[in-house]
Design an enzyme around this catalytic site. Structure first.
Site, mmCIF file in Angstrom:
data_model
loop_
_atom_site.group_PDB
_atom_site.id
_atom_site.type_symbol
_atom_site.label_atom_id
_atom_site.label_comp_id
_atom_site.label_asym_id
_atom_site.label_seq_id
_atom_site.Cartn_x
_atom_site.Cartn_y
_atom_site.Cartn_z
ATOM 1 N N GLU B 113 0.783 -1.239 -0.152
ATOM 2 C CA GLU B 113 -0.053 0.104 0.193
ATOM 3 C C GLU B 113 0.755 1.419 -0.017
ATOM 4 O OE1 GLU B 113 -1.827 1.007 3.388
ATOM 5 O OE2 GLU B 113 -0.054 0.688 4.770
ATOM 6 N N LEU B 209 4.047 -5.054 10.835
ATOM 7 C CA LEU B 209 3.575 -4.087 9.956
ATOM 8 C C LEU B 209 2.432 -2.906 10.727
ATOM 9 C CD1 LEU B 209 3.273 -6.100 6.709
ATOM 10 C CD2 LEU B 209 5.396 -5.083 7.598
ATOM 11 N N ASN B 241 4.810 0.964 11.173
ATOM 12 C CA ASN B 241 3.592 0.608 10.768
ATOM 13 C C ASN B 241 3.192 0.889 9.222
ATOM 14 O OD1 ASN B 241 0.533 0.432 10.809
ATOM 15 N ND2 ASN B 241 0.293 2.569 11.564
ATOM 16 N N CYS B 242 2.758 0.071 8.400
ATOM 17 C CA CYS B 242 2.535 0.460 7.189
ATOM 18 C C CYS B 242 1.398 -0.526 6.617
ATOM 19 C CB CYS B 242 3.801 0.152 6.332
ATOM 20 S SG CYS B 242 4.588 -1.514 6.511
ATOM 21 N N VAL B 243 0.478 -0.442 7.306
ATOM 22 C CA VAL B 243 -0.942 -1.196 6.827
ATOM 23 C C VAL B 243 -1.762 0.093 6.849
ATOM 24 C CG1 VAL B 243 -2.417 -2.762 7.056
ATOM 25 C CG2 VAL B 243 -0.107 -3.489 7.129
#
Lengths: 132, 428
Positions: B113, B209, B241-243
């Site tokens: 994303e 994540l 955090n990458c969701v």
């Protein structure tokens, strides 16, 4: 693993890492319904059903950790029931019959199963329930 | 604790043979950056590129965005726990390359994303279309474990951001801003007649994540605690955090947290801003109960009348948000919540997974389900084919002509729950 704790999941990848689990061959909604049945019998949720920043169409795998009541009959834990009802409302989408119908490529499904397992592993490790 | 931010306005970004600053244009020694990053054996390949405001460029999938900063004076170094030691930060002087950003790009799992468009309709929705971006694209060595890949990407962004600021630290600042709050014994009796207000800062902490680090400590391992807002400006809180790109708090947005800035701006005028409490958003219900009770207890110990609560993410954290709100209100505090919404594409569905009657003052960052058509770009940096399976994208989102039909959720920072956004509205 304590027999008083049960993992309800549709993620086959996680099943071998806990001693007491109930595998649901179905959707996230099926997992929530199975968990809700237990809550009606007095079990309590230990983990939030909407963990992970995924919307229903983005993550077909769900796992829910529940604790058995020490005595039966036990009163229904209304907080657990509310969280599962909210999760079911959140997932109130056209029902699919299985994870395979969700339309993900196989490598994506593998990663989603892995991430589902990783997020649940955090809670299982904390309670010394994780089997490597 | 007093911190001066020495800001240099960056008005251009180029790759070159030496890292230097001239007339607001930052030139980056590409070779030096690549050599530094290639010392990490977890990367098979690293690429460096540049994206400037107004260009027909798309960056995806974005993992994190970091503002270049370094300490000029005072203890510690920025991003404690990752750069240098773990000494307490937040005092002295810090150099800021205002207008520049380091953007990290990687393909950690099959679904990815984070879109940043530098022009076109999508540009308005991300704050990082307005920054001069040094983009780092990482390819891992074969078989690298996903936690290690995530850690490598995250740390690389901090190293480069620190390197850029350090390389030009003798340059003169265009603006100097100072931030200072007194110790509690003074704060408690200061500004008589003004309401005491604290900030409850919720940090994403669910797992891989979905993590945040405080002085290098995984936030899911903490119980709520006090942090000085100046420490946040020095990178004491960083993102892993990458969701859900739209409502992840990037490291950049932590460094420039607008809630903290607004509370400072109104301190001594409308309110007495006494401090900041950090808390987590764990998966277990016991943690949720413990953290919400403990955070509200800290606010009660400070004797605050008002509590601003910002959320990160959605679903599971909605429960933390509502627990925090209800417990604070029941303890006699007035709360204001900052969140975003997943109200369906027509905006008609319930916005949050949880609610309570006490939550009667709520600020929204926008509806993440709203659709947007992003036209094709001349240049794409990163891994565009993964847009089909990013959060907010769907199969068929990437069209043959290169355009994208996605939900706002796919755009980095589009519905920031810190209010770190280029679009806003207000009512009078």
């Amino acid at each position: 693993m304590s027999v008083n704790v049960l993992l309800v999941t549709n993620n086959a990848r996680i099943v071998g890492h806990v001693s007491t689990s109930r595998f649901i061959e179905g959707t996230a909604q099926d997992v929530f319904v199975a968990a809700r049945d237990l809550v009606h019998q007095g079990w309590r949720l230990l983990t939030h059903p909407l963990y992970g920043n995924f919307r229903p169409l983005q993550q077909p795998f769900r796992s829910v950790l529940l604790q058995k009541p020490s005595l039966f009959p036990a009163p229904v834990d209304m907080d657990s029931l509310k969280l599962l009802e909210e999760a079911l409302a959140f997932h109130a989408l056209p029902k699919k019959t299985s994870v395979a119908d969700a339309g993900f490529a196989s490598n994506t499904l593998e990663d989603l199963a892995f991430l589902d397992m990783e997020l649940m592993k955090e809670s299982l490790l904390r309670d010394r329930l994780w089997i490597p | 604790m007093r911190l001066e931010l020495h800001k240099i306005s960056i008005t251009g970004l180029e790759l070159g043979s030496v890292t230097a600053l001239k007339g607001g244009v930052l030139t980056v020694d590409e070779k030096a950056v690549l050599e530094m990053l290639r010392t990490d054996s977890r990367f098979a390949e690293v690429a460096v590129d540049v994206a400037r405001p107004g260009e027909r460029t798309r960056i995806t999938p974005v993992k994190d965005v970091v503002q270049p900063r370094c300490k000029l004076e005072g203890p510690g170094e920025v991003f404690p726990g990752f750069i240098g030691d773990v000494e307490t930060v937040g005092s002295g002087k810090t150099l800021v390359l205002d207008g520049a950003a380091v953007v990290t790009c990687g393909q950690i799992v099959g679904f990815q994303e984070g879109i940043v468009d530098m022009s076109g309709p999508g540009a308005a929705y991300t704050p990082f279309s307005g920054t001069f971006n040094l983009v780092l694209v990482f390819t891992p060595v074969e078989g690298l474990e996903k936690h290690d890949y995530e850690s490598a990407c995250r740390t690389a962004g901090f190293r480069v951001a620190h390197y850029l600021a350090s390389a030009v630290k003798t340059a003169r600042a265009d603006v100097v801003e100072s931030y200072e709050l007194p110790p509690f014994n003074v704060a408690m009796t200061a500004h008589a007649g003004l309401p005491k207000v604290a900030y409850l800062y919720m940090l994403q902490s669910q797992g891989l994540l979905h993590d945040t680090y405080v002085y290098g400590v995984d936030a899911k391992r903490i119980i709520p605690t006090l942090i000085h807002p100046n420490e946040v400006m020095d990178g004491a809180i960083v993102s892993g955090n990458c969701v859900s790109a739209c409502d992840k708090n990037s490291t950049f947005s932590h460094q420039n947290n607008p809630v903290i800035r607004a509370l400072y701006a109104r301190h001594g005028r409308d309110i007495n801003f006494v401090g900041c409490i950090i808390t987590n958003e764990n998966v277990t219900l016991a943690d949720k109960k413990r953290s919400s009770s403990y955070a509200v207890k800290l606010a009660s110990m400070l004797g605050v009348e008002g509590l601003i609560i910002s959320e990160e993410g959605f679903g599971n954290p909605d429960t933390d948000l509502i627990m925090n709100c209800r417990k604070a209100e029941n303890s006699g505090m007035k709360t204001v919540l900052i969140t975003d919404e997943y109200a369906g594409r027509d905006g008609a569905s319930q916005s949050l997974a949880d609610a309570c009657k006490e939550a009667d003052a709520v600020v929204t960052g926008g509806n993440a389900n709203e659709m947007i058509l992003l036209p094709p770009m001349e240049k794409v940096i990163g891994f565009p084919t993964f847009v089909n399976v990013i959060a907010g994208g769907y199969e068929g989102a990437l069209r043959e002509d290169g355009s994208l039909l996605v939900e706002l959720q796919a755009i980095t920072g589009a519905t920031s729950e810190l209010g770190f956004s280029r679009i806003s509205t207000c009512t009078k």
